[in-house]
Design an enzyme around this catalytic site. Structure first.
Site, short mmCIF file in Angstrom:
data_model
loop_
_atom_site.label_atom_id
_atom_site.label_comp_id
_atom_site.label_asym_id
_atom_site.label_seq_id
_atom_site.Cartn_x
_atom_site.Cartn_y
_atom_site.Cartn_z
N ILE A 112 2.80 -4.05 0.78
CA ILE A 112 3.62 -3.87 -0.42
C ILE A 112 2.73 -3.51 -1.61
O ILE A 112 1.83 -4.26 -1.98
CB ILE A 112 4.44 -5.14 -0.73
N LYS A 113 3.01 -2.35 -2.16
CA LYS A 113 2.23 -1.85 -3.29
C LYS A 113 2.89 -2.31 -4.59
O LYS A 113 4.06 -2.01 -4.84
CB LYS A 113 2.18 -0.32 -3.22
#
Length: 216
Positions: free
Chosen positions: A82-83
């Site tokens: 998850i960025k």
């Protein structure tokens, strides 16, 4: 240093993956928008091509919404990373997701303090933006070097992704500065292969081989 590709173009990912050099993929909303496709469909295709970390960036700005969005991506595969943005809300989301066993990539990092905060929040990766700093006459590679020095000195295991790479020279500089990973647009992968002496050598070899063949 590992190499990731920074794109949402599945054809480009498939091509570079066929070289056997890819360890992962990074994407962002801008890249996906250029492709004009459904993000979840793109992620599924990427996951089928690359067996490694695939960074999917949230578009929410509040921690609760980031976590909700992240869970949707993570359900696709545990290879999804998850960025998150390097903001206070991003740190909150990072800490919560890390506690749930979800890997995170904290992005839009432009100074060592941001990188340190992200690492202490539990980030799996931090992404200093080399090219964007160079664009404003600031040394992006020095930022990578500073982060690497701090992390090494304090035994921080968060990996450094040199992002916003524009040239093959920046790839070499990032590797020498201590980046664990560089994420590159497809064009830079092709540029890394090019050298006039390589082309000349192949041309000379083929001419010599043809001469030998004609002589029987």
């Amino acid at each position: 240093m590992k190499l990731f590709i920074d794109t949402a173009n599945v054809d480009h990912i498939r091509e570079i993956a066929s070289w056997g050099v890819l360890s992962g993929v990074t994407t962002n909303p801008s890249l996906v928008a250029r492709e004009g496709r459904d993000f979840m469909a793109v992620l599924r295709e990427i996951l089928a091509i690359v067996d490694g970390p695939i960074s999917a960036e949230v578009v929410s700005t509040q921690a609760d919404d980031m976590v909700t969005e992240a869970r949707q991506y993570y359900e696709l595969s545990h290879n999804i990373v998850i960025k998150l943005p390097a903001t206070a809300e991003g740190l909150k989301a990072c800490s919560r997701l890390t506690g749930q066993g979800v890997k995170t990539n904290l992005t839009l990092i432009f100074n060592p303090n941001q990188a340190l905060l992200c690492a202490r929040a539990g980030a799996t990766f931090v992404s200093p933006f080399v090219g964007r700093l160079d664009d404003i006459s600031t040394d992006g590679i020095q930022l990578v070097r500073d982060i690497a020095e701090i992390f090494t000195y304090h035994g921080i295991t968060t990996e450094i992704i040199a992002a916003s790479i524009r040239t093959p020279g920046q790839v070499v500089a990032a590797a020498k500065a201590g980046a664990h990973i560089a994420t590159l647009p497809p064009a830079v992968f092709h540029q890394m292969l090019k050298h006039p002496l390589t082309d000349a050598g192949i041309e000379r070899f083929l001419k010599d081989w043809e001469s030998v063949r004609k002589q029987g």
